[in-house]
Design a protein around this motif. Structure first.
Motif, mmCIF file in Angstrom:
data_model
loop_
_atom_site.group_PDB
_atom_site.id
_atom_site.type_symbol
_atom_site.label_atom_id
_atom_site.label_comp_id
_atom_site.label_asym_id
_atom_site.label_seq_id
_atom_site.Cartn_x
_atom_site.Cartn_y
_atom_site.Cartn_z
ATOM 1 N N SER A 77 -7.242 9.155 0.112
ATOM 2 C CA SER A 77 -8.681 9.298 0.319
ATOM 3 C C SER A 77 -8.970 9.919 1.676
ATOM 4 N N GLU A 91 -7.252 -6.626 2.134
ATOM 5 C CA GLU A 91 -8.224 -6.182 1.134
ATOM 6 C C GLU A 91 -8.127 -4.674 0.887
ATOM 7 N N ARG A 92 -7.123 -4.038 1.510
ATOM 8 C CA ARG A 92 -6.987 -2.586 1.410
ATOM 9 C C ARG A 92 -5.659 -2.183 0.756
ATOM 10 N N LEU A 93 -5.017 -3.103 0.048
ATOM 11 C CA LEU A 93 -3.668 -2.840 -0.468
ATOM 12 C C LEU A 93 -3.618 -1.628 -1.391
ATOM 13 N N ASP A 94 -4.679 -1.413 -2.152
ATOM 14 C CA ASP A 94 -4.689 -0.244 -3.042
ATOM 15 C C ASP A 94 -4.757 1.070 -2.266
ATOM 16 N N THR A 95 -5.126 0.976 -0.985
ATOM 17 C CA THR A 95 -5.285 2.174 -0.167
ATOM 18 C C THR A 95 -3.940 2.821 0.165
ATOM 19 N N TYR A 96 -2.908 1.995 0.339
ATOM 20 C CA TYR A 96 -1.675 2.491 0.935
ATOM 21 C C TYR A 96 -0.734 3.175 -0.057
ATOM 22 N N LYS A 97 -0.730 2.725 -1.312
ATOM 23 C CA LYS A 97 0.267 3.232 -2.253
ATOM 24 C C LYS A 97 0.190 4.754 -2.467
ATOM 25 N N GLY A 142 4.858 -5.249 -2.067
ATOM 26 C CA GLY A 142 3.769 -4.288 -2.157
ATOM 27 C C GLY A 142 2.890 -4.228 -0.927
#
Length: 520
Positions: free
Chosen positions: A13, A105-111, A208
């Motif tokens: 992003s 709360e940002r785990l989806d950001t890193y993958k 993860g």
């Protein structure tokens, strides 16, 4: 976490729009216990520069270390930074255009970023067990080789690696450090800095969660951070971060590595060895936030130079921010000198308006049981009078309790300290008898409604006692009033004697003089 290689990595992003040239700085503590004083130290420099440049100051909570996470630590971070008036423009509690501001709360950001690095050969899966890694390090140490990952998994498929010893079903992701990795970078404080070559660091754990190295790069990019201010212990990590920025095609921020705060033995301060490494300790001990900020600024920055060339060590945060320059920051680790802080705190205490000072010591008096949580108006009125007497006599707000307590203690229950009783001379009984006789004729009434006619005032009290004890008994002033001080306060050292008697009133003063006399 899946170990399959995606055919096309999702596009990371893009950070939100910021004003051209606008600076954005952040402090990013981990909620792993009492906040460290270093958090305030960094936040103060962040905020000073952000305010000077008309930029933004961001609070981000880096809570991916779940093994050390403490649920109440985040609130302590909020409370202590607010106490110091180091208030942020964006953060978990206030929101902002780059929310969420907690890494968990940002785990989806890193993958997507990890997938991009893997697809381009800049990162790879590592299947080594912890036991295998421990054996590797032990062997390297025995052979006196540089410690670091030996790339056993690099370039191998899952199946190829599974056929070898020390295989784990749950891989981590490591970044690949090329031979030409950038090891030199520009630092706002130190100029050109060279760091050691890193090994292939883990950037995503088997559960993860990203490691610090990946998360800090991704978050700083996505939040539009322009300047990263952190301790000098992170210099060795900077090449990893620059390499990640380059590998992801991102513009690195500017770096400023602050000198570490050190204890009296010149060691890095730690909460385990030094209680004052805890930020909450300063509030508990009775330091003023403005004094602590002034002190922290002096640890890393020179005093203000006046027009005549003299140095001024006492200054406000606004003055610090207005005159701030990165080139002036000290590069040598400063020694945390509590004597200097105590001197500064005493100065700030004496500069307070008396009613402000009374308000600041009130929580300590309540905590120590001297006053109730909801003091009455007469109690507050008396506290304001007592506060004026002791304001020049303490360096910490917590030191107020023994000086104030006698004014709110029943006469019959006033304890006499052992050291105060021990210093009484043979003439103590004679002094008390003379004082009681001298004070008895003075009226203890409040006078007339217009305020006139009041006799029980410190000037009249002092005159009567000097005449009776100093002149009448021939005792030197240095020794004449010791027994009276002990009787009135129960202490060897107390607020000014005659003013204390005036505040206590005639009845309490006479009762206390008689009580001590009866005990001799």
């Amino acid at each position: 976490m899946s170990d399959s290689t995606a055919t096309s990595a999702p596009t990371p992003s893009t950070p939100g729009e910021t004003s051209p040239g606008a600076v954005r700085l952040r402090v990013a503590p981990s909620p792993t216990g009492d906040p460290h004083v270093g958090t305030a130290y960094m936040a103060m420099f962040d905020l000073a520069f952000a305010r000077q440049q008309g930029g933004k100051f961001v609070l981000r909570i880096e809570d991916t270390d779940r093994a050390r996470f403490q649920a109440d630590s985040e609130q302590q971070i909020f409370d202590t930074l607010h106490w110091l008036d180091l208030n942020w423009d964006e953060g978990p509690d206030v929101g902002g255009p780059y929310a969420p501001y907690r890494q968990s709360e940002r785990l989806d950001t890193y993958k997507p970023y990890v997938d991009k690095l893997i697809d381009e050969g800049k990162a790879y899966y590592c299947y080594c067990t912890s036991e295998r890694l421990a054996e590797m390090r032990e062997l390297q140490q025995k052979q006196k080789l540089p410690t670091g990952y030996d790339r056993m998994c690099y370039g191998k498929s899952r199946e190829e690696r599974a056929a070898e010893p020390g295989f784990s079903e749950n891989p981590v992701v490591r970044m690949f450090i090329p031979d030409d990795a950038p090891l030199v970078f520009d630092d706002l404080i130190r100029g050109e800095v060279k760091a050691p070559r890193p090994d292939d660091q883990v950037i995503m754990k088997a559960d993860g969660f990203p490691t610090y190295h990946l998360a800090v790069v991704v978050d700083d990019h996505e939040m539009g951070i322009t300047h990263v201010v952190r301790g000098e212990e992170w210099i060795s990590s900077t090449p990893k971060h620059i390499l990640l920025y380059q590998g992801l095609g991102l513009e690195p921020p500017k770096f400023a590595h602050m000198p570490l705060l050190r204890d009296e033995k010149k060691a890095k301060i730690s909460k385990r060895k030094s209680p004052w490494a805890r930020l909450t300790w300063f509030k508990e001990q009775g330091y003023l936030p403005e004094a602590l900020l002034n002190f922290l600024a002096l640890l890393g920055y020179p005093p203000i130079i006046e027009a005549d060339g003299t140095e001024r060590e006492v200054f406000t945060f606004e003055e610090f921010s207005e005159n701030f320059e990165w080139s002036k920051v000290n590069t040598v680790g400063p020694i945390f000198n509590l004597d200097k802080l105590n001197w500064l705190n005493g100065h700030y205490i004496r500069e307070l308006e008396p009613r402000d000072f009374a308000a600041r010591i009130l929580p300590f008096l309540v905590a120590d049981g001297v006053l109730p949580e909801q003091p009455s108006l007469p109690q507050l009125g008396r506290l304001n009078l007592v506060a004026e007497l002791i304001q020049t006599r303490i360096n910490l707000l917590s030191e107020a309790t023994p000086l104030v307590a006698p004014f709110f203690t029943d006469d019959a229950e006033l304890p006499i300290a052992d050291d105060a009783r021990a210093q009484l001379k043979e003439t103590a009984a004679q002094v008390l008898d003379a004082a009681i006789a001298a004070l008895e004729p003075i009226s203890g009434s409040l006078g007339k409604p217009d305020g006139t006619g009041i006799e029980w005032v410190h000037e009249r009290i002092e005159a009567a006692l000097r005449e009776a004890v100093v002149d009448g008994l021939g005792i030197k002033p240095k020794f004449a009033f010791g027994p009276l001080r002990t009787a009135v306060s129960g202490q060897r050292i107390s607020p000014p004697l005659f003013e204390s008697m005036e505040i206590l009133g005639k009845h309490s003063t006479m009762e206390r003089l008689k009580n001590l006399r009866a005990s001799l």
